[in-house]
Scaffold this motif. Structure first.
Motif, PDB file in Angstrom:
ATOM      1  N   GLU A 276      -1.039  11.901  -4.184  1.00  0.00           N
ATOM      2  CA  GLU A 276       0.124  11.881  -5.066  1.00  0.00           C
ATOM      3  C   GLU A 276       0.173  13.129  -5.932  1.00  0.00           C
TER       4      GLU A 276
ATOM      5  N   HIS B 115       2.879   4.257  -1.385  1.00  0.00           N
ATOM      6  CA  HIS B 115       3.046   5.051  -2.608  1.00  0.00           C
ATOM      7  C   HIS B 115       4.292   5.911  -2.436  1.00  0.00           C
TER       8      HIS B 115
ATOM      9  N   ASP C 214      -6.799   2.511   1.876  1.00  0.00           N
ATOM     10  CA  ASP C 214      -6.129   2.243   0.605  1.00  0.00           C
ATOM     11  C   ASP C 214      -7.002   2.643  -0.583  1.00  0.00           C
TER      12      ASP C 214
ATOM     13  N   ALA D  95      -5.528   8.126  -2.866  1.00  0.00           N
ATOM     14  CA  ALA D  95      -4.100   7.995  -3.167  1.00  0.00           C
ATOM     15  C   ALA D  95      -3.707   8.865  -4.353  1.00  0.00           C
TER      16      ALA D  95
ATOM     17  N   ARG E  54       0.804  -1.221   0.000  1.00  0.00           N
ATOM     18  CA  ARG E  54       0.000   0.000   0.000  1.00  0.00           C
ATOM     19  C   ARG E  54       0.839   1.275   0.000  1.00  0.00           C
TER      20      ARG E  54
ATOM     21  N   THR F 252       0.816   6.220   2.785  1.00  0.00           N
ATOM     22  CA  THR F 252      -0.360   5.365   2.622  1.00  0.00           C
ATOM     23  C   THR F 252      -1.584   6.228   2.874  1.00  0.00           C
TER      24      THR F 252
END
Length: 317
Positions: free
Chosen positions: A129, A7, A120, A125, A5, A116
Motif C-alpha cells: 500500500e 486492499h 494476507d 500489505a 482481504r 491482495t
C-alpha cells in the motif's frame, strides 16, 4: 479475490489539459520510462488495438520489481483497466483502473488499485500500500505536469539512435557492454563506475562521466539485460541537469557480413534548466540538438570501443 482481504487505494490529480492528451500519455505504456520516474522499462508482449500484455520493471520503495500485466484500453470512455497476470512478490493479485474525466477547461485523472498479498500478511500489505501510494502520486503529478505542457512536448521529447557495423562476434560485444565495471579502464569519458547486479540481468549502476567541456557529472541507472536477445535497456534514475528523464538501449543484430551495434536514446528535456545550463535565450530545440550531439558522441564511443574489444579478443584467440 476474497473481499475480506482486498486492499483498495484511490489517487487522483487535476490537470489543465485536454482529455485526449492525458489519455494518450496513459495509453502509451512503452513510453512510461520517459514519463514516469518509477518506471524503468516496458516491453509490449501482445497488442490487438484494444487489449495488450506488458512486461514491466519499476522501482518501488528502493526495490526493483517486475511483473506482467494485461490492459484493456477504452478510448471512448477514456479508461484503461489493468490486471497483473504475474505479480511481483509479495503481491498475490492486483488490478486497477485509470479514468480521465473532462471538467470543462481541465480534467481529473483517477488511478484505482485493488490488491491482495500472499498469506494476507499485514506487513506485506502495508508495504504494498505504501509503495503503491508513493508511485501513484509520483506518476499522477508527472502526468499532470507533462499534459499541461502538451503544446511544447514535441520540442521537449527527443529520440535518436546511432549504429556501427563490425565483423566481430556478437557474444564478445555483448560481454563488453554487460561488464560495465571495466569501462573506466576502456572508455576515455568514464572516470568512475560502480555496478551491483541485484538479480541475474538486473543491474544498478552509478557512473561518473566527463562532458565535452571537461566537466564531470554523475548519473545513476537501472539496466535490464537480455543476453539471448543481445540487448541491454536502461533508465537513468539520476540524470544530468539538462534532462528530466533519459532511457535507452544497446542492441546487437547480426547480418550477412557481421553485426550492427545500435545505441538508442529517449530523452525528456528539463525545461526549467535549459537556460541555466546552456545560457540565456537557448530554446528547447537548440537544447535538444545539443543533447543529441553529446549523447551521440558518448554512445558511439562505447560502441567503437566494444567493437575494438571484440576484434582484439578474436585476434588473441
Amino acid at each position: 479475490m476474497s473481499d475480506a482481504r482486498v486492499h483498495r487505494t484511490v489517487h487522483e490529480v487535476r490537470a489543465a489539459a485536454p482529455a485526449g492528451v492525458l489519455y494518450g500519455l496513459i495509453a502509451d505504456a512503452t513510453r512510461w520510462p520517459l514519463f514516469f520516474p518509477p518506471c524503468v522499462h516496458v516491453e509490449q508482449l501482445d497488442f490487438d488495438g484494444a487489449r495488450e500484455r506488458l512486461r514491466m520493471w519499476a522501482t518501488a520503495e528502493g526495490r526493483i520489481t517486475s511483473w506482467v500485466s494485461s490492459r484493456r484500453l477504452d478510448v471512448e470512455r477514456l479508461r484503461v483497466e489493468f490486471t497483473m497476470d504475474l505479480p511481483a512478490h509479495p503481491i498475490e493479485s492486483m488490478g486497477g483502473l485509470w479514468t480521465v474525466t473532462p471538467l470543462g477547461d481541465s480534467c481529473r485523472v483517477t488511478l484505482e488499485h485493488a490488491f491482495t498479498v500472499i498469506g494476507d500478511d499485514p506487513a506485506a500489505a502495508a508495504w504494498v500500500e505504501r509503495a503503491t501510494a508513493t508511485n501513484s502520486i509520483i506518476q499522477l503529478d508527472r502526468l499532470a505536469e507533462l499534459a499541461e505542457r502538451w503544446t511544447r512536448l514535441d520540442d521537449l521529447v527527443w529520440a535518436f539512435e546511432d549504429t556501427v557495423h563490425v565483423n566481430a562476434p556478437a557474444e564478445l560485444i555483448f560481454d563488453f557492454l554487460y561488464r560495465a565495471t571495466d569501462w573506466p579502464a576502456e572508455l576515455p569519458h568514464v572516470n568512475r563506475l560502480e555496478l551491483i547486479e541485484t538479480e541475474p540481468g538486473v543491474q544498478v549502476m552509478s557512473m561518473g562521466s566527463l562532458s565535452v567541456d571537461g566537466s564531470v557529472h554523475s548519473t545513476e541507472s537501472v539496466r535490464i539485460c537480455f543476453p539471448a536477445a543481445q540487448r541491454i535497456v536502461y533508465k537513468q534514475t539520476r540524470t544530468s541537469p539538462l534532462l528530466a528523464a533519459h532511457a535507452g538501449e544497446w542492441s546487437i543484430e547480426p547480418d550477412e557480413t557481421g553485426v550492427n551495434l545500435t545505441t538508442r536514446h529517449d530523452v525528456l528535456l528539463c525545461e526549467e534548466n535549459i537556460e541555466q545550463v546552456l545560457g540565456p535565450g537557448v530554446d528547447a530545440v537548440t537544447a535538444g540538438r545539443h543533447v543529441r550531439e553529446a549523447l551521440g558522441k558518448a554512445g558511439l564511443s562505447v560502441l567503437r570501443h566494444a567493437a575494438q574489444y571484440a576484434l582484439g579478443s578474436v585476434h588473441v584467440l
